[in-house]
Scaffold this motif. Structure first.
Motif, short mmCIF file in Angstrom:
data_model
loop_
_atom_site.label_atom_id
_atom_site.label_comp_id
_atom_site.label_asym_id
_atom_site.label_seq_id
_atom_site.Cartn_x
_atom_site.Cartn_y
_atom_site.Cartn_z
N HIS A 242 4.71 -13.75 0.21
CA HIS A 242 5.65 -14.25 1.94
C HIS A 242 7.23 -13.24 1.91
O HIS A 242 7.46 -13.58 0.38
CB HIS A 242 5.52 -15.72 2.19
N CYS A 243 7.69 -13.45 2.83
CA CYS A 243 8.78 -12.93 2.85
C CYS A 243 9.33 -13.20 4.58
O CYS A 243 8.67 -11.75 5.19
CB CYS A 243 9.23 -11.43 1.91
N TYR A 244 9.93 -13.83 4.90
CA TYR A 244 9.53 -14.86 6.40
C TYR A 244 11.51 -14.36 7.07
O TYR A 244 12.09 -15.27 5.88
CB TYR A 244 9.07 -15.58 6.78
N ASP B 159 -0.31 -6.10 -0.96
CA ASP B 159 0.30 -7.10 -0.03
C ASP B 159 0.58 -7.84 0.42
O ASP B 159 0.33 -9.61 1.26
CB ASP B 159 -1.30 -8.19 -0.26
N ALA B 160 2.37 -8.31 0.25
CA ALA B 160 2.71 -9.01 1.15
C ALA B 160 3.02 -8.69 2.58
O ALA B 160 3.17 -8.05 2.85
CB ALA B 160 4.13 -8.33 -0.22
N GLY C 175 2.89 -5.34 2.80
CA GLY C 175 4.15 -4.10 1.77
C GLY C 175 3.86 -3.22 1.93
O GLY C 175 4.07 -2.05 2.03
N GLN C 176 2.56 -2.34 2.29
CA GLN C 176 1.81 -1.28 2.37
C GLN C 176 2.29 -0.31 2.94
O GLN C 176 2.54 0.74 4.21
CB GLN C 176 0.67 -1.18 2.44
N LYS D 262 9.01 1.10 -1.84
CA LYS D 262 7.44 1.45 -2.22
C LYS D 262 6.23 0.07 -2.35
O LYS D 262 7.04 -0.57 -2.93
CB LYS D 262 7.37 1.76 -4.09
N ALA D 263 5.21 0.75 -2.38
CA ALA D 263 4.72 -1.07 -2.25
C ALA D 263 3.18 -0.74 -3.42
O ALA D 263 2.89 0.52 -3.39
CB ALA D 263 4.32 -0.90 -1.31
N VAL D 264 3.26 -1.22 -4.29
CA VAL D 264 1.97 -0.76 -5.15
C VAL D 264 1.45 -2.36 -5.52
O VAL D 264 1.75 -3.72 -4.83
CB VAL D 264 2.94 -0.89 -6.61
N PRO D 265 -0.38 -2.76 -6.32
CA PRO D 265 -0.27 -3.71 -6.31
C PRO D 265 0.16 -4.65 -6.81
O PRO D 265 0.81 -3.93 -7.92
CB PRO D 265 -1.88 -3.34 -7.08
#
Length: 252
Positions: A109-111, A129-130, A172-173, A183-186
């Motif tokens: 989560h980042c809200y 998946d963030a 995140g993606q 950038k988004a990564v696993p």
């Protein structure tokens, strides 16, 4: 100094700060923001440190402001209502002005307040998946740490309005696709990616990076003509920082 809500570590030329309230999904307390401000100020003055990385412990980067901790801190007399707002904005300015590039790692989560905190940084990496969102409108409150100004500058005015009006998070993606993160990564690759990025930065001139950071930040909100003039005049504008920058390069 000793910290309660964060952990500060040094790994050679990299400083690592961890938000350390995992049981509360690293919800932001007045103490945590004050400790972040103090730690970042310490790092900014340390010419042996070339890169800052900030991350969250446990299952999330941060779920946002901890309203209970905020109320408890105020009622207990440790903090005033305005302290967390002032400390957060001072933290933003310190990250903006420090010579070191500052990287933030976002997962889980980042809200809301955490999203505002995320946007203080020079470079943003996220787990694919963030969940990153602005929920100010869900709770009937207005942003105080720059959401209304930083978000549209990153993703464009239309997407910023959509995120704030609906209060729905993006992954995140999706954040990478719209320019909200670099950038988004696993998730399992997130820390490795952050340190690889930091080490790529360390291969280059720390002094020049500090100067480029200043020019990007100061020129971004100006006209092209003003920005070009800023670039040409830069050396004469930083005479008070020359010795520090010389040492910064020497300690590379």
């Amino acid at each position: 100094m000793q910290y309660q809500d964060i952990i500060l570590e040094y790994q050679d030329a990299i400083a690592v700060i961890t938000l350390n309230r995992p049981a509360a999904l690293n919800a932001l307390t007045p103490l945590m923001i004050r400790e972040l401000k103090q730690a970042v100020s310490e790092i900014a003055q340390n010419s042996t440190i070339k890169v800052l990385i900030v991350k969250g412990a446990g299952r999330a980067f941060s779920a946002g402001i901890d309203l209970k901790a905020l109320n408890d801190g105020i009622q207990g007399g440790q903090f005033k209502a305005a302290d967390i707002l002032e400390d957060g904005n001072q933290l933003a300015q310190t990250i903006r002005s420090m010579p070191q590039p500052a990287i933030v790692m976002v997962h889980g989560h980042c809200y809301t307040g955490a999203t505002e905190l995320m946007m203080f940084f020079d470079l943003i990496l996220a787990a694919d998946d963030a969940k990153i969102g602005d929920t100010h409108t869900k709770w009937g409150i207005l942003p105080k740490w720059g959401m209304s100004q930083r978000l549209p500058r990153l993703v464009g005015i239309l997407k910023a309005k959509e995120m704030s009006f609906t209060a729905k998070p993006v992954t995140g993606q999706e954040a990478e696709r719209i320019g909200l993160v670099n950038k988004a990564v696993p998730l399992q690759q997130l820390e490795e990616t952050a340190f690889a990025l930091a080490n790529d930065i360390l291969q280059n001139s720390a002094q020049t990076i500090a100067a480029m950071k200043h020019l990007y930040n100061e020129g971004f909100s100006r006209s092209l003509e003003e920005g070009l003039a800023l670039e040409q005049a830069f050396i004469t504008e930083i005479t008070d920082r020359v010795e520090f920058l010389k040492n910064f390069e020497k300690n590379k």
